[in-house]
Design a protein around this motif. Sequence first.
Motif, short mmCIF file in Angstrom:
data_model
loop_
_atom_site.label_atom_id
_atom_site.label_comp_id
_atom_site.label_asym_id
_atom_site.label_seq_id
_atom_site.Cartn_x
_atom_site.Cartn_y
_atom_site.Cartn_z
N ASP A 49 95.75 16.53 55.32
CA ASP A 49 96.52 15.71 56.25
C ASP A 49 97.92 16.28 56.49
O ASP A 49 98.60 15.88 57.43
CB ASP A 49 96.61 14.27 55.73
N GLN A 50 98.35 17.22 55.65
CA GLN A 50 99.68 17.81 55.79
C GLN A 50 99.65 19.18 56.47
O GLN A 50 100.70 19.78 56.69
CB GLN A 50 100.35 17.92 54.42
N VAL A 51 98.47 19.68 56.80
CA VAL A 51 98.35 20.95 57.52
C VAL A 51 98.76 20.69 58.97
O VAL A 51 98.27 19.76 59.60
CB VAL A 51 96.91 21.50 57.45
N SER A 52 99.66 21.52 59.47
CA SER A 52 100.12 21.32 60.85
C SER A 52 99.94 22.58 61.68
O SER A 52 99.70 23.65 61.15
CB SER A 52 101.59 20.90 60.85
N GLY A 53 100.05 22.42 62.98
CA GLY A 53 100.04 23.56 63.88
C GLY A 53 98.68 24.02 64.36
O GLY A 53 98.58 25.01 65.05
N CYS A 54 97.62 23.29 63.99
CA CYS A 54 96.29 23.74 64.42
C CYS A 54 95.45 22.63 65.05
O CYS A 54 94.43 22.91 65.65
CB CYS A 54 95.54 24.40 63.28
N ARG A 55 95.86 21.40 64.94
CA ARG A 55 95.06 20.30 65.48
C ARG A 55 95.03 20.29 67.01
O ARG A 55 94.05 19.90 67.61
CB ARG A 55 95.61 18.97 64.97
N ASP A 56 96.13 20.70 67.62
CA ASP A 56 96.24 20.59 69.08
C ASP A 56 95.82 21.85 69.82
O ASP A 56 95.91 21.91 71.04
CB ASP A 56 97.67 20.20 69.46
N ARG A 57 95.35 22.86 69.09
CA ARG A 57 94.93 24.10 69.75
C ARG A 57 93.43 24.27 69.58
O ARG A 57 92.93 24.37 68.46
CB ARG A 57 95.68 25.28 69.17
N ALA A 58 92.72 24.32 70.71
CA ALA A 58 91.26 24.38 70.68
C ALA A 58 90.73 25.60 69.93
O ALA A 58 89.70 25.54 69.26
CB ALA A 58 90.71 24.36 72.11
N GLU A 59 91.45 26.73 70.01
CA GLU A 59 90.95 27.97 69.42
C GLU A 59 91.20 28.08 67.91
O GLU A 59 90.70 28.99 67.26
CB GLU A 59 91.58 29.18 70.13
N SER A 60 91.95 27.19 67.35
CA SER A 60 92.31 27.33 65.93
C SER A 60 91.28 26.67 65.02
O SER A 60 90.52 25.79 65.42
CB SER A 60 93.68 26.72 65.67
N ILE A 61 91.27 27.12 63.77
CA ILE A 61 90.43 26.51 62.74
C ILE A 61 91.09 25.18 62.37
O ILE A 61 92.29 25.13 62.12
CB ILE A 61 90.33 27.43 61.51
N LYS A 62 90.32 24.14 62.33
CA LYS A 62 90.84 22.80 62.04
C LYS A 62 91.06 22.60 60.54
O LYS A 62 90.42 23.26 59.71
CB LYS A 62 89.89 21.73 62.58
N PRO A 63 91.97 21.71 60.17
CA PRO A 63 92.29 21.49 58.75
C PRO A 63 91.08 21.23 57.86
O PRO A 63 91.04 21.69 56.72
CB PRO A 63 93.22 20.28 58.79
N ASP A 64 90.08 20.52 58.36
CA ASP A 64 88.90 20.23 57.54
C ASP A 64 88.07 21.47 57.23
O ASP A 64 87.25 21.46 56.32
CB ASP A 64 88.01 19.19 58.23
#
Length: 116
Positions: free
Chosen positions: A44-59
């Motif tokens: 829940d504290q990982v940031s910078g990837c939730r809003d970018r479709a191409e990034s690996i998601k925190p889960d």
Amino acid sequence: IFVPHGWWHMVINLDEGMNIAITHNYASKSNLVDVLKFLSEKRDQVSGCRDRAESIKPDQLHEEFVKVVKEYHPKWLCEAESVPHWTCAAWSDSTEADDTKKRRKIADERADNTTP
């Protein structure tokens, strides 16, 4: 500004001009235990990837990171996964941090007693 490891911080841009941020988050052998625990336990504290479709998601980030470390540094991964606790007091809960301080104090006292 320099922000030490584990310190929470916030930046407020004071003008509407151009603002630049250069960040250096890194994983190395020396902090691998904490990086693995963070990616696993503090998603829940990982940031910078939730809003970018191409990034690996925190889960999925922990699993993907482990795959890469296993491929390039399997011994490091094995060593890091064998440590059951945080190695940085900034990420430990207070009980764990207190235990770490106690262990360090005991180790220091033993070292002092063995010095001729």
